[in-house]
Design a protein around this motif. Sequence first.
Motif, short mmCIF file in Angstrom:
data_model
loop_
_atom_site.label_atom_id
_atom_site.label_comp_id
_atom_site.label_asym_id
_atom_site.label_seq_id
_atom_site.Cartn_x
_atom_site.Cartn_y
_atom_site.Cartn_z
N THR A 1 0.71 -1.18 0.09
CA THR A 1 0.06 -0.13 0.12
C THR A 1 0.68 1.19 0.11
N TYR A 2 2.01 1.12 0.48
CA TYR A 2 2.93 2.26 0.49
C TYR A 2 4.19 2.09 -0.78
N ASP A 3 3.69 1.45 -1.66
CA ASP A 3 4.43 1.34 -2.88
C ASP A 3 5.79 0.86 -2.85
N LEU A 4 6.20 0.24 -1.60
CA LEU A 4 7.53 -0.60 -1.45
C LEU A 4 7.84 -1.84 -2.12
N ILE A 5 6.63 -2.49 -2.41
CA ILE A 5 6.85 -3.67 -3.02
C ILE A 5 5.34 -3.71 -4.44
N GLU A 6 5.66 -4.17 -5.39
CA GLU A 6 4.79 -4.04 -6.54
C GLU A 6 3.39 -4.82 -6.43
N HIS A 7 3.29 -5.92 -5.81
CA HIS A 7 2.06 -6.56 -5.56
C HIS A 7 2.27 -7.60 -4.49
N PHE A 8 0.94 -7.84 -4.03
CA PHE A 8 0.81 -8.69 -2.88
C PHE A 8 -0.59 -9.33 -2.86
N ASP A 9 -0.74 -10.69 -2.95
CA ASP A 9 -2.20 -11.34 -2.84
C ASP A 9 -1.91 -12.24 -1.80
N TYR A 10 -2.65 -12.52 -0.76
CA TYR A 10 -3.01 -13.42 0.20
C TYR A 10 -3.09 -14.78 -0.37
N ALA A 11 -3.46 -15.03 -1.53
CA ALA A 11 -3.77 -16.19 -2.28
C ALA A 11 -2.45 -16.55 -3.13
N SER A 12 -1.73 -15.65 -3.22
CA SER A 12 -0.50 -15.69 -4.35
C SER A 12 0.14 -17.06 -4.46
N ASP A 13 1.05 -17.10 -5.34
CA ASP A 13 1.86 -18.36 -5.32
C ASP A 13 3.16 -18.16 -4.03
N PHE A 14 3.32 -19.33 -3.13
CA PHE A 14 3.90 -19.06 -2.06
C PHE A 14 5.54 -18.63 -2.57
N ASP A 15 6.05 -19.35 -3.29
CA ASP A 15 7.39 -19.01 -3.76
C ASP A 15 7.60 -17.68 -4.21
N VAL A 16 6.54 -17.22 -4.91
CA VAL A 16 6.61 -15.65 -5.20
C VAL A 16 6.49 -14.95 -4.14
N MET A 17 5.54 -14.98 -3.11
CA MET A 17 5.39 -14.33 -1.97
C MET A 17 6.48 -14.50 -1.14
N MET A 18 7.41 -15.58 -0.93
CA MET A 18 8.68 -15.66 -0.22
C MET A 18 9.69 -14.86 -0.69
N ASN A 19 9.83 -14.86 -2.05
CA ASN A 19 10.90 -14.40 -2.75
C ASN A 19 10.47 -12.82 -2.66
N ASP A 20 9.45 -12.07 -2.74
CA ASP A 20 9.19 -10.86 -2.37
C ASP A 20 9.28 -10.48 -0.84
N TRP A 21 8.97 -11.32 0.03
CA TRP A 21 9.12 -11.08 1.61
C TRP A 21 10.67 -10.92 1.89
N LEU A 22 11.52 -11.98 1.27
CA LEU A 22 12.92 -11.99 1.58
C LEU A 22 13.75 -10.69 1.05
N SER A 23 13.17 -10.30 -0.19
CA SER A 23 13.79 -9.17 -0.63
C SER A 23 13.45 -7.77 0.10
#
Length: 349
Positions: free
Chosen positions: A277-299
């Motif tokens: 919501t503060y534009d620090l990451i491009e996207h986030f979805d609670y039901a998104s692919d887990f690997d994509v979510m983890m990569n975004d999280w660790l970044s």
Amino acid sequence: MKRFFCQCGQEIFFDNTHCGVCGSQLGFIPELQQLTSLQEDDKAWLMTDLFPLQRYRSCEHRDDEIACNWLIPAESSNTQCISCALTRTIPILSQPENWRRWRTLEAAKRRMLYGILRLNLPIKGAYQGYPNGLVFDFLEDQRTNPMLALEHVLSGHSQGVITLNAAEADGSFREATREAMNESYRTLLGHFRHEIGHYYWDMLIKDTDHYAMFCEVFEYQQQDYQSSLESYYENGPAADWPASYLSAYASAHPLEDWAETWSHYLMMNETMETAMTYDLIEHFDYASDFDVMMNDWLSLVVKMNALNRSVGNTDAYPFVVSAPVRRKLLFIHQLLKSLRKPRESAAFP
């Protein structure tokens, strides 16, 4: 956490009861996860700027020192919002610091429940008549009130009852305990997320089709809980605990590992929602692919830690996500994803 804006355009924040610019009253609608401007209609019901056809009432703790801004549907017979109604026991208010402690505890509980609602999980309160329904006891011991008989109050969960030591609302108490327990991370919100994890284990794992997979992922062979904790406190964790656990305490018993991992997953989700919501990451979805979510999280956490170091603070994220930890987080992600499919909104019986 989402971003919220007043009818005047000013950004407002989750715990606000009034807009600092235009002075409008604000209220949070838990079933819709919306903070919105309020006005009274001709019957003194509260109307919202976003949902003008619906009517609400304030929680009875809005105008006292608790300053709760959550709303209640006008037709409800409850006088407290869904969050405040879950509290059964509060600290003794004749003690000067306990109003502040109670307010701090309730604020953290509301934020935890926001994350639960965003994940579309049911909240079955004891006040609604559910067997083993969710209820919170905020208790003191002799460390903050020498007049009491209890020497120590330990945080914990049992059959829907979550107990928290009211002193956890004090930063000095948490820091001293964190140092004594050699913990890298200890927050009041983290306590709420951890203990609610035990509650949802009873609801989502115990006696369900997910139990066998839980036992496999968390290596649960029904180890005795009490003796495991006694061994942990007497001997400490194994030296290699970071290879398989998020925290030393998670290594004490598989049920504590579950609660620590659950708490971590809630933290990840709300932090990533805020970052988006503060534009620090491009996207986030609670039901998104887990690997994509983890990569975004660790970044993201690399940036969080760098920012903290720049202002002279310790790392915001002092954790290592090993392969076993990642598998546990994946289990929770898939579990919650499967539970979301048949429902469109959280249950509010």
